[in-house]
Design a protein around this motif. Structure first.
Motif, mmCIF file in Angstrom:
data_model
loop_
_atom_site.group_PDB
_atom_site.id
_atom_site.type_symbol
_atom_site.label_atom_id
_atom_site.label_comp_id
_atom_site.label_asym_id
_atom_site.label_seq_id
_atom_site.Cartn_x
_atom_site.Cartn_y
_atom_site.Cartn_z
ATOM 1 N N ALA A 228 0.694 -1.072 0.217
ATOM 2 C CA ALA A 228 0.020 -0.089 -0.028
ATOM 3 C C ALA A 228 0.887 1.151 0.029
ATOM 4 N N ARG A 229 0.348 2.268 -0.497
ATOM 5 C CA ARG A 229 0.802 3.442 -0.515
ATOM 6 C C ARG A 229 0.239 4.566 0.375
ATOM 7 N N TYR A 230 0.975 5.390 1.328
ATOM 8 C CA TYR A 230 0.428 6.678 1.675
ATOM 9 C C TYR A 230 1.242 7.808 1.416
ATOM 10 N N THR A 231 0.592 8.804 1.631
ATOM 11 C CA THR A 231 1.494 10.264 1.283
ATOM 12 C C THR A 231 1.266 10.967 2.456
ATOM 13 N N VAL A 232 2.439 11.963 2.824
ATOM 14 C CA VAL A 232 2.369 12.705 3.841
ATOM 15 C C VAL A 232 3.344 14.065 3.439
ATOM 16 N N SER A 233 2.871 14.997 4.227
ATOM 17 C CA SER A 233 3.503 16.774 3.861
ATOM 18 C C SER A 233 4.717 16.511 4.847
ATOM 19 N N HIS A 234 5.704 17.411 4.269
ATOM 20 C CA HIS A 234 6.945 17.601 5.324
ATOM 21 C C HIS A 234 6.328 18.405 6.615
ATOM 22 N N GLY A 235 5.347 19.101 6.342
ATOM 23 C CA GLY A 235 4.963 20.019 7.605
ATOM 24 C C GLY A 235 4.211 19.431 8.687
ATOM 25 N N GLN A 236 3.980 17.824 8.494
ATOM 26 C CA GLN A 236 3.224 17.164 9.352
ATOM 27 C C GLN A 236 4.375 16.181 10.166
ATOM 28 N N SER A 237 5.686 16.671 10.197
ATOM 29 C CA SER A 237 6.711 16.073 11.122
ATOM 30 C C SER A 237 6.664 16.062 12.373
ATOM 31 N N SER A 238 5.958 17.411 12.715
ATOM 32 C CA SER A 238 5.664 17.509 14.201
ATOM 33 C C SER A 238 4.136 17.499 14.314
ATOM 34 N N GLY A 239 3.632 17.538 15.503
ATOM 35 C CA GLY A 239 2.436 17.889 15.877
ATOM 36 C C GLY A 239 1.437 16.480 15.433
ATOM 37 N N THR A 240 2.044 15.377 15.162
ATOM 38 C CA THR A 240 1.252 14.270 14.547
ATOM 39 C C THR A 240 1.518 13.211 15.579
ATOM 40 N N ASP A 241 0.422 12.527 15.648
ATOM 41 C CA ASP A 241 0.674 11.243 16.456
ATOM 42 C C ASP A 241 1.237 10.033 15.676
ATOM 43 N N TRP A 242 2.184 9.976 15.447
ATOM 44 C CA TRP A 242 2.829 8.959 14.204
ATOM 45 C C TRP A 242 2.758 7.654 14.774
ATOM 46 N N ASN A 243 2.476 7.407 16.030
ATOM 47 C CA ASN A 243 2.512 6.003 16.383
ATOM 48 C C ASN A 243 0.764 5.438 16.040
ATOM 49 N N ALA A 244 0.075 6.499 16.101
ATOM 50 C CA ALA A 244 -1.403 6.075 15.861
ATOM 51 C C ALA A 244 -1.461 5.906 14.365
ATOM 52 N N GLU A 245 -1.096 7.057 13.812
ATOM 53 C CA GLU A 245 -0.886 7.024 12.291
ATOM 54 C C GLU A 245 -0.482 6.046 11.588
ATOM 55 N N VAL A 246 0.996 5.613 12.010
ATOM 56 C CA VAL A 246 1.494 4.538 11.291
ATOM 57 C C VAL A 246 1.015 3.145 11.748
ATOM 58 N N ASP A 247 0.356 2.818 12.895
ATOM 59 C CA ASP A 247 -0.055 1.580 13.164
ATOM 60 C C ASP A 247 -1.483 1.507 12.403
ATOM 61 N N SER A 248 -2.141 2.702 12.205
ATOM 62 C CA SER A 248 -3.270 2.556 11.224
ATOM 63 C C SER A 248 -2.975 2.173 9.804
ATOM 64 N N TRP A 249 -1.759 2.295 9.581
ATOM 65 C CA TRP A 249 -1.197 1.964 8.213
ATOM 66 C C TRP A 249 -1.143 0.451 7.892
ATOM 67 N N ILE A 250 -0.592 -0.161 9.270
ATOM 68 C CA ILE A 250 0.106 -1.488 9.150
ATOM 69 C C ILE A 250 -1.424 -2.150 9.455
ATOM 70 N N GLN A 251 -2.285 -1.668 10.106
ATOM 71 C CA GLN A 251 -3.778 -2.382 10.452
ATOM 72 C C GLN A 251 -4.467 -2.876 8.918
ATOM 73 N N ARG A 252 -4.539 -1.452 8.206
ATOM 74 C CA ARG A 252 -5.413 -1.476 6.907
ATOM 75 C C ARG A 252 -4.543 -2.595 6.039
ATOM 76 N N LEU A 253 -3.133 -2.630 5.951
ATOM 77 C CA LEU A 253 -2.594 -3.234 5.004
ATOM 78 C C LEU A 253 -2.690 -4.672 5.464
ATOM 79 N N LEU A 254 -2.649 -5.079 6.636
ATOM 80 C CA LEU A 254 -2.764 -6.336 7.032
ATOM 81 C C LEU A 254 -4.038 -7.023 7.048
ATOM 82 N N SER A 255 -5.265 -6.166 6.823
ATOM 83 C CA SER A 255 -6.591 -6.648 6.946
ATOM 84 C C SER A 255 -6.982 -6.679 5.514
ATOM 85 N N SER A 256 -6.402 -6.201 4.676
ATOM 86 C CA SER A 256 -6.562 -6.322 3.075
ATOM 87 C C SER A 256 -6.698 -7.548 2.697
ATOM 88 N N HIS A 257 -7.469 -8.158 1.806
ATOM 89 C CA HIS A 257 -7.549 -9.625 1.464
ATOM 90 C C HIS A 257 -7.098 -9.778 -0.294
#
Length: 341
Positions: A228-257
């Motif tokens: 899967a592919r996800y896009t982010v902007s440089h300005g979001q390097s701070s002020g983002t809950d990256w643990n939650a965001e990245v974990d959601s990527w992994i969950q969606r990827l592994l749940s795909s059939h």
């Protein structure tokens, strides 16, 4: 670091060349500065051009198996058009901009095992001399560091990193190769995947993050790869809950059939695909189509797992014999690049 080389094309008495890179290192899309120091030989020489080549050691899968070779992925002419007198000392400063997709070679000062170099080419009297290499150190962009740190926080372990010759279809990839950072799955996902691979494709607006999972088979199905592919902007390097965001990527990827996971757009999508479009797949010789964090991050994981990974790197220097080993697969690419200069 300095390399001294007597121009082989000129023989004994030819000019000597030292290339010095600033010690601060560089980042993808950032400036690389330094200077080329010339010392005249026993006669006068016309220096037609001074060219810097960015080279990378890459892997390629062909019908005959996997091979290592060298790719020149950028060239800069930084000087020339002058006469170097006998015994003269001349310094040519330079500042060039690295491609946005330049691979990262270290994280928190720990080497990832990626071999990059800057090779200096001097044109004298119609001949070219490719001097020795200066090792190139590239640190991650803030967004890259944030994603990797989150993966470490989530329990993923650093396994290895390499450069693969080929392209990832459905992305805005510009270079003829891409970097894969291979991770062992976090314990909570170990029953679903045997390995996770992350690729960063940076650009002026942000970054595409391509995540691939080697999914384990189930009771009635075999294992397969999901991507899967996800896009982010440089300005979001701070002020983002990256643990939650990245974990959601992994969950969606592994749940795909299917073989391809979801495409997500987090922030500005520089390629205009929008949500739900532009799924990525690999098309490379032999491959399948700012919040507080606690606990050890990816820096600790890399420090524990990177020992011994720097193949071809000795004392922080790119081994010349490694970079000089250009396999048949890459010889055509290098020759093409030389003709363009």
């Amino acid at each position: 670091m300095v390399f001294k080389r007597l121009l082989g094309s000129m023989g004994v008495g030819g000019p000597a060349v030292d290339t010095v890179l600033d010690l601060a290192g560089a980042t993808p899309g950032g400036s690389l500065s330094g200077e080329v120091r010339l010392t005249g030989g026993r006669a006068e020489f016309d220096i037609e051009h001074i060219t810097l080549e960015l080279v990378a050691r890459v892997e390629a899968e062909t019908d005959h198996g996997e091979h290592d070779g060298v790719v020149v992925f950028e060239r800069f002419t930084v000087g020339g058009g002058f006469r170097l007198h006998e015994g003269e000392h001349r310094t040519v400063p330079f500042a060039v901009t690295l491609p946005w997709e330049t691979p990262i070679t270290e994280l928190y000062g720990q080497p990832l095992g990626i071999v990059l170099g800057v090779r200096t080419e001097i044109g004298v009297a119609g001949a070219k001399d490719k001097g020795d290499l200066d090792a190139l150190t590239v640190r991650p962009l803030p967004v890259q560091e944030a994603v990797l740190e989150a993966l470490g926080q989530l329990g993923f372990g650093f396994k290895s990193a390499d450069l693969e010759y080929g392209r990832i279809a459905g992305t805005g990839q510009q270079l003829p190769f891409y970097q894969e950072i291979e991770l062992t799955p976090a314990p909570r996902y170990a029953h679903q995947a045997s390995e996770i691979e992350v690729t960063f494709l940076a650009n002026p607006a942000g970054m595409e993050v391509v995540v691939e999972a080697d999914k384990r088979g189930g009771l009635f199905s075999g294992g397969h790869d999901a991507l899967a592919r996800y896009t982010v902007s440089h300005g979001q390097s701070s002020g983002t809950d990256w643990n939650a965001e990245v974990d959601s990527w992994i969950q969606r990827l592994l749940s795909s059939h299917t073989g391809h996971g979801a495409h997500g757009s987090y922030g500005h999508d520089p390629y205009g695909h929008g949500h739900g479009g532009g799924q990525a797949h690999k098309d490379d010789h032999g491959h399948h189509g700012g919040h507080h964090r606690s606990g050890p991050g990816m820096g600790t994981v890399v420090a524990a797992g990177a020992a011994g990974l720097a193949v071809g790197v000795v004392g922080g220097m790119v081994a010349a014999e490694v970079v000089d080993e250009v396999g048949d697969f890459f010889e055509g690419d290098e020759d093409e690049g030389d003709d363009e200069s």
